[in-house]
Design a protein around this motif. Structure first.
Motif, PDB file in Angstrom:
ATOM      1  N   THR A 122      32.742  57.656  69.867  1.00 56.85           N
ATOM      2  CA  THR A 122      32.377  56.022  70.102  1.00 56.85           C
ATOM      3  C   THR A 122      31.258  56.430  71.301  1.00 56.85           C
ATOM      4  N   VAL A 123      30.293  56.527  70.425  1.00 60.33           N
ATOM      5  CA  VAL A 123      28.434  56.679  71.751  1.00 60.33           C
ATOM      6  C   VAL A 123      28.089  55.430  71.522  1.00 60.33           C
ATOM      7  N   PRO A 124      27.719  54.956  73.255  1.00 55.30           N
ATOM      8  CA  PRO A 124      26.800  53.641  73.029  1.00 55.30           C
ATOM      9  C   PRO A 124      25.122  54.205  72.127  1.00 55.30           C
ATOM     10  N   VAL A 125      24.909  52.808  71.781  1.00 57.91           N
ATOM     11  CA  VAL A 125      23.650  52.488  71.300  1.00 57.91           C
ATOM     12  C   VAL A 125      22.461  53.464  71.800  1.00 57.91           C
ATOM     13  N   GLY A 126      21.879  53.849  71.253  1.00 57.02           N
ATOM     14  CA  GLY A 126      21.029  54.828  71.595  1.00 57.02           C
ATOM     15  C   GLY A 126      20.870  56.814  71.791  1.00 57.02           C
ATOM     16  N   LEU A 273      34.661  48.743  78.386  1.00 53.98           N
ATOM     17  CA  LEU A 273      33.448  49.055  80.172  1.00 53.98           C
ATOM     18  C   LEU A 273      32.167  49.601  80.080  1.00 53.98           C
ATOM     19  N   ALA A 274      31.953  50.489  78.646  1.00 49.42           N
ATOM     20  CA  ALA A 274      30.692  51.356  78.214  1.00 49.42           C
ATOM     21  C   ALA A 274      29.946  50.105  77.771  1.00 49.42           C
ATOM     22  N   GLY A 279      24.876  46.094  78.361  1.00 46.83           N
ATOM     23  CA  GLY A 279      23.938  44.658  77.614  1.00 46.83           C
ATOM     24  C   GLY A 279      23.859  44.640  79.003  1.00 46.83           C
ATOM     25  N   GLN A 280      24.342  45.213  80.622  1.00 47.74           N
ATOM     26  CA  GLN A 280      24.105  44.954  81.437  1.00 47.74           C
ATOM     27  C   GLN A 280      22.139  45.824  80.984  1.00 47.74           C
ATOM     28  N   ALA A 281      22.282  47.098  80.424  1.00 46.15           N
ATOM     29  CA  ALA A 281      21.350  47.986  80.887  1.00 46.15           C
ATOM     30  C   ALA A 281      20.105  47.678  79.644  1.00 46.15           C
ATOM     31  N   PHE A 282      20.040  47.225  78.823  1.00 45.83           N
ATOM     32  CA  PHE A 282      19.929  45.752  78.146  1.00 45.83           C
ATOM     33  C   PHE A 282      19.020  44.700  79.005  1.00 45.83           C
ATOM     34  N   ARG A 287      28.585  38.487  78.851  1.00 49.20           N
ATOM     35  CA  ARG A 287      29.402  38.387  79.309  1.00 49.20           C
ATOM     36  C   ARG A 287      31.053  37.695  78.983  1.00 49.20           C
ATOM     37  N   LEU A 288      31.348  38.010  77.712  1.00 44.76           N
ATOM     38  CA  LEU A 288      32.639  37.962  76.894  1.00 44.76           C
ATOM     39  C   LEU A 288      33.192  38.684  77.253  1.00 44.76           C
TER      40      LEU A 288
END
Ligand SMILES: NC(=O)c1ccc[n+]([C@@H]2O[C@H](COP(=O)([O-])OP(=O)(O)OC[C@H]3O[C@@H](n4cnc5c(N)ncnc54)[C@H](O)[C@@H]3O)[C@@H](O)[C@H]2O)c1
Length: 439
Positions: A122-126, A273-274, A279-282, A287-288
């Motif tokens: 499982t890896v973050p987008v990008g 968490l990730a 979301g914050q980084a983009f 918020r949900l």
């Protein structure tokens, strides 16, 4: 067809064994020599129902091999899967991609011909794009295509989930390389294609987001029903009936609406968490998801307070039996289990803990306070206890005779944090019985 699976943990071992069962030659690689030695000797390093037989059978047939030698394992492989861990990065909550990048670069250096490098972790987008950039930098001479094939199996039901998934998500690069990768992956999953498993073919970024969005949504359902459970308790309603009443609505669905002690495990806490950090980084806060995390953190700690309150506000010198330590039944996985928050808090408040878990004690022991006593079964744990706390709903706990349990206890307090018992039967047996969100 030959593939290599990098990482022989819960996902790599199950996926590798299942692909072998499909008739594929699988070289399973891990840097942990003790894991590989155990597998070679026919011992399974984790507890997962039916996995031992599947591994042993496919190893005997020669389709599943185990090695610490990644360079050798990738030779001749059409596809190489990354199933290494992506834990929370210390300090900032993002996913730690160290293992993914290290393994990807090693695969690139070792490759002698074209291959598809598939991220199952499982890896973050990008991440797929970054993996592509790194493997190209390492091997500009080679045609290495990257793909994303997130895994949705659940521990405890992993083989069934892999063999009969709700869908397969395949994220590939644009153009001809992506088409070729898709064809290879579809060939690999052919047995599932034949049973009409839906395939969601997407771009890399979309596949990466699907995995996190799925886990975050399920975690959100759990935090939602846990908050509703608190309201039910305050207002004299029954959360289980509320869950049934809303879950029968096809738009909502009944699953993941069981109020309890908060979600744990190797995926939901780190993935929510990730995802929130992404979301914050983009600049598009989720918020949900952030609220889901906060509700869950509070919940795990509130559970210990609940136990203390049920014991008259003070547990100093009292004996508390804890039934179940793993984050859910049918696994030995202790990662982020609610017990890791609740047990230390009770011990710090002065309670003497007698714990039992059918499979988790081996992994729990180094993670819990040294003073915890480990019992050999549920009744042994309850011996002389002032209170019993049911934390994980293993089947063997569901069937305990209440008279037998209360018969060995000193006190009569029972906290059922998974709502597995019948309140009326428990009160009739003499327990002062507490459950979640029920009057
Ligand atoms: N556990 C689950 O239920 C589950 C479900 C779906 C997705 N996932 C995801 O799958 C990934 C793996 O999870 P897991 O639970 O199987 O992790 P795990 O910790 O059980 O296994 C990871 C394995 O990778 C090995 N490893 C690390 N670096 C390596 C390298 N360079 N070469 C070879 N081996 C290496 C480790 O030694 C370890 O055995 C994670 O991204 C996780 O989020 C997990």
């Amino acid at each position: 067809m030959k593939i290599a699976m990098i990482g022989a943990g819960y996902v790599g071992l199950v996926s590798g064994a299942c692909f072998a069962e499909f008739g594929v030659d699988v070289a399973l690689v891990d840097t942990d020599a003790s894991k590989i030695d155990a597998l070679k000797a026919g011992r399974i390093p984790i507890y997962e129902p039916r996995l031992d037989q599947l591994v042993v059978d496919n190893a005997r047939e020669g389709r599943l091999t185990f090695t610490t030698d990644l360079d050798e394992a990738v030779q001749g492989a059409e596809a190489v899967f990354l199933a290494v861990g992506t834990p929370t990065r210390r300090g900032d909550g993002h996913a730690d991609l160290t293992y993914v990048f290290a393994a990807a670069e090693q695969v690139a250096r070792a490759a002698k011909g074209p291959l598809v490098l598939v991220t199952k972790s499982t890896v973050p987008v990008g991440t797929g794009r970054e993996v592509k950039r790194r493997v190209q930098a390492a091997r500009p001479d080679l045609d290495i295509t990257v793909a994303s094939n997130p895994e949705f199996l659940r521990e405890g039901a992993a083989i069934g989930d892999f063999m009969r998934p709700d869908r397969i998500v395949l994220g590939v690069e644009e153009g001809a390389p992506g088409e070729r990768a898709l064809a290879i992956l579809k060939r690999l999953y052919r047995p599932l294609y034949l049973i009409e498993t839906p395939i969601v073919a997407t771009g890399l970024e979309t596949a990466e987001i699907i995995k996190y969005a799925a886990n975050a949504f399920l975690a959100m359902k759990i935090s939602f029903i846990n908050e509703v459970a608190d309201l039910c308790e305050a207002a004299g309603a029954d959360v289980q009936q509320v869950a049934r009443g809303i879950g029968l609505d096809g738009r909502i669905g009944r699953k993941f609406l069981h109020a309890g002690a908060g979600y744990g495990g190797s995926c939901f806490p780190k993935d929510t968490l990730a995802f929130a950090r992404t979301g914050q980084a983009f600049g598009t806060p989720l918020r949900l998801v952030e609220a889901t995390i906060a509700v869950n953190e509070d919940r795990k700690l509130a559970m210990a307070d609940r136990v203390i309150a049920a014991c008259g506000g003070d547990v100093k010198g009292k004996t508390i039996a804890v039934l179940g330590l793993t984050f859910k039944p049918e696994t030995d996985d202790m990662r982020d289990a609610p017990s890791l928050e609740i047990v230390p808090k009770l011990a710090a408040a002065g309670a003497l803990i007698r714990a039992f878990d059918p499979q988790g004690i081996g992994f729990a022991r180094p993670l819990l306070p040294a003073a915890v006593h480990y019992a050999s079964n549920a009744i042994d744990a309850a011996e002389g206890a002032d209170a019993v706390v049911l934390l994980t709903e293993w089947n063997e706990f569901r069937n305990i005779a209440p008279e037998k349990l209360i018969g060995v206890m000193k006190g009569n307090v029972l906290l059922d944090l998974r709502n597995v018992y019948d309140p009326v039967a428990m009160r009739e047996a003499g327990f002062t019985y507490y459950s979640i969100g029920r009057p």
